[in-house]
Write a protein that holds these residues in place. Structure first.
Motif, PDB file in Angstrom:
ATOM      1  N   ILE A  90       0.842  -1.211   0.000  1.00  0.00           N
ATOM      2  CA  ILE A  90       0.000   0.000   0.000  1.00  0.00           C
ATOM      3  C   ILE A  90       0.879   1.265   0.000  1.00  0.00           C
ATOM      4  CG2 ILE A  90      -1.845   1.247   1.236  1.00  0.00           C
ATOM      5  CD1 ILE A  90      -2.758  -1.428  -0.018  1.00  0.00           C
ATOM      6  N   THR A  91       2.002   1.182   0.684  1.00  0.00           N
ATOM      7  CA  THR A  91       2.911   2.331   0.694  1.00  0.00           C
ATOM      8  C   THR A  91       3.477   2.579  -0.709  1.00  0.00           C
ATOM      9  OG1 THR A  91       3.460   1.973   2.999  1.00  0.00           O
ATOM     10  CG2 THR A  91       5.021   3.272   1.745  1.00  0.00           C
ATOM     11  N   GLU A  92       3.871   1.497  -1.392  1.00  0.00           N
ATOM     12  CA  GLU A  92       4.385   1.646  -2.768  1.00  0.00           C
ATOM     13  C   GLU A  92       3.333   2.276  -3.673  1.00  0.00           C
ATOM     14  OE1 GLU A  92       5.786  -2.111  -4.226  1.00  0.00           O
ATOM     15  OE2 GLU A  92       7.441  -2.098  -2.764  1.00  0.00           O
ATOM     16  N   LEU A  93       2.101   1.846  -3.452  1.00  0.00           N
ATOM     17  CA  LEU A  93       0.987   2.381  -4.240  1.00  0.00           C
ATOM     18  C   LEU A  93       0.862   3.897  -4.014  1.00  0.00           C
ATOM     19  CD1 LEU A  93      -1.579   1.550  -5.943  1.00  0.00           C
ATOM     20  CD2 LEU A  93      -2.794   1.513  -3.767  1.00  0.00           C
ATOM     21  N   ALA A  94       0.943   4.311  -2.758  1.00  0.00           N
ATOM     22  CA  ALA A  94       0.817   5.743  -2.430  1.00  0.00           C
ATOM     23  C   ALA A  94       1.969   6.544  -3.029  1.00  0.00           C
ATOM     24  CB  ALA A  94       0.763   5.929  -0.916  1.00  0.00           C
ATOM     25  N   GLN A  95       3.153   5.918  -3.078  1.00  0.00           N
ATOM     26  CA  GLN A  95       4.312   6.634  -3.638  1.00  0.00           C
ATOM     27  C   GLN A  95       4.189   6.805  -5.149  1.00  0.00           C
ATOM     28  OE1 GLN A  95       7.206   3.971  -2.027  1.00  0.00           O
ATOM     29  NE2 GLN A  95       7.580   5.225  -0.202  1.00  0.00           N
ATOM     30  N   LYS A  96       3.531   5.837  -5.795  1.00  0.00           N
ATOM     31  CA  LYS A  96       3.446   5.872  -7.263  1.00  0.00           C
ATOM     32  C   LYS A  96       2.198   6.585  -7.796  1.00  0.00           C
ATOM     33  CE  LYS A  96       4.000   1.471  -8.002  1.00  0.00           C
ATOM     34  NZ  LYS A  96       4.181   0.118  -8.227  1.00  0.00           N
ATOM     35  N   ALA A  97       1.154   6.609  -6.983  1.00  0.00           N
ATOM     36  CA  ALA A  97      -0.152   7.083  -7.481  1.00  0.00           C
ATOM     37  C   ALA A  97      -0.090   8.518  -7.993  1.00  0.00           C
ATOM     38  CB  ALA A  97      -1.189   6.970  -6.370  1.00  0.00           C
ATOM     39  N   GLN A  98      -0.720   8.741  -9.134  1.00  0.00           N
ATOM     40  CA  GLN A  98      -0.789  10.085  -9.722  1.00  0.00           C
ATOM     41  C   GLN A  98      -2.137  10.686  -9.357  1.00  0.00           C
ATOM     42  OE1 GLN A  98       1.617  11.657 -11.605  1.00  0.00           O
ATOM     43  NE2 GLN A  98       2.955   9.941 -11.080  1.00  0.00           N
ATOM     44  N   ILE A  99      -2.214  11.335  -8.192  1.00  0.00           N
ATOM     45  CA  ILE A  99      -3.486  11.933  -7.780  1.00  0.00           C
ATOM     46  C   ILE A  99      -3.451  13.408  -8.137  1.00  0.00           C
ATOM     47  CG2 ILE A  99      -5.093  12.330  -5.862  1.00  0.00           C
ATOM     48  CD1 ILE A  99      -3.526  10.229  -4.270  1.00  0.00           C
ATOM     49  N   ASP A 100      -4.467  13.840  -8.836  1.00  0.00           N
ATOM     50  CA  ASP A 100      -4.536  15.245  -9.207  1.00  0.00           C
ATOM     51  C   ASP A 100      -5.830  15.834  -8.650  1.00  0.00           C
ATOM     52  OD1 ASP A 100      -3.685  17.495 -10.341  1.00  0.00           O
ATOM     53  OD2 ASP A 100      -3.994  16.892 -12.437  1.00  0.00           O
ATOM     54  N   ILE A 101      -5.715  16.980  -7.989  1.00  0.00           N
ATOM     55  CA  ILE A 101      -6.902  17.660  -7.467  1.00  0.00           C
ATOM     56  C   ILE A 101      -7.077  18.933  -8.300  1.00  0.00           C
ATOM     57  CG2 ILE A 101      -8.030  18.492  -5.333  1.00  0.00           C
ATOM     58  CD1 ILE A 101      -6.759  15.830  -4.708  1.00  0.00           C
TER      59      ILE A 101
END
Ligand code: CDP
Length: 227
Positions: free
Chosen positions: A62-73
């Motif tokens: 889950i940490t790797e996912l958070a590091q990679k995720a491209q979240i745009d607001i």
């Protein structure tokens, strides 16, 4: 005559469904500031993990996912009650992240130190630009301890569950009050007892108990503090 300058960085923390988003949006609109609800980032990570059927108990994954995720607001592209667009990759997940399954699992995901590090660095960069109302659980304590004004918005679990219930019904969805109350209490417990950045008021926060106040009264009280 000197003109008072409103606080530039406003941190708004508090437990689930205490009215932070409503207050934050109104405040940001009247001051002409950016409104940034950090909860959407934790929700987005939870949503994508569920989407890919990942094991939410696996902190490393889950940490790797958070590091990679491209979240745009981004500013809202639709007038459907949203405060902003939440984009994951190229998908608009603004409403998907409000799903009950996300809500039931987000506190597990947000308790991971690596997830918090990845997301709060991002939040801090945005916050330090100023002219912002940033909403969350740890904004005044961890993300932006130098905030000019810190508000901790509280209300009883029953009142908060009632507000969340009304919100869901207003969206035309089905809701069960007792179930919502149970989930609110569970989420509060996890959020306030986690080892990293637990939910608590900063020492210099103004605590507002909104149980017996309506949304307008809460806004008026905070606008007073901004003068
Ligand atoms: O709107 P509501 O208060 O129900 O939740 P939210 O603000 O969207 O936050 C969802 C969850 O994300 C919370 O229950 C926390 O577990 C987590 N969160 C956090 O840990 N730190 C933040 N700064 C914001 C949210």
């Amino acid at each position: 005559m000197t003109k008072n300058i409103p606080p530039s960085i406003i941190a708004l923390d508090g437990p689930a469904a205490s009215g932070k988003s409503t207050l934050g949006r109104t405040l940001a609109d009247s001051l002409g500031y950016l409104f940034f609800d950090t909860g959407v980032m934790y929700r987005a990570i939870t949503w994508i993990a569920l989407q890919h059927d990942l094991n939410l108990r696996d902190e490393t994954v889950i940490t790797e996912l958070a590091q990679k995720a491209q979240i745009d607001i981004r500013p809202p592209s639709k007038n459907d009650g949203r405060a902003c667009d939440v984009i994951l990759g190229d998908k608009d997940v603004t409403w998907d992240i409000r799903d009950g399954k996300v809500e039931a699992n987000v506190s597990v995901v947000s308790a991971y130190a690596g997830v918090r590090r990845a997301l709060s660095e991002h939040q801090r960069r945005i916050g330090m630009r100023g002219r912002i109302v940033m909403v969350g659980r740890d904004i005044g304590t961890v993300v932006l301890p130098e905030a000019d004004l810190k508000i901790y918005l509280d209300a009883s679990a029953e009142e908060r569950a009632r507000r969340r219930y009304d919100e869901i019904i207003a969206r035309g969805e089905k809701a069960d009050y007792d179930e919502i109350l149970k989930k609110v209490i569970e989420r509060d417990h996890i959020d306030s007892t986690r080892a990293v950045a637990p939910l608590r008021p900063a020492d210099d926060a103004v605590i507002i108990d909104s149980d017996k106040m309506n949304a307008g009264q809460v806004v008026a009280r905070v606008m007073e503090l901004c003068k």
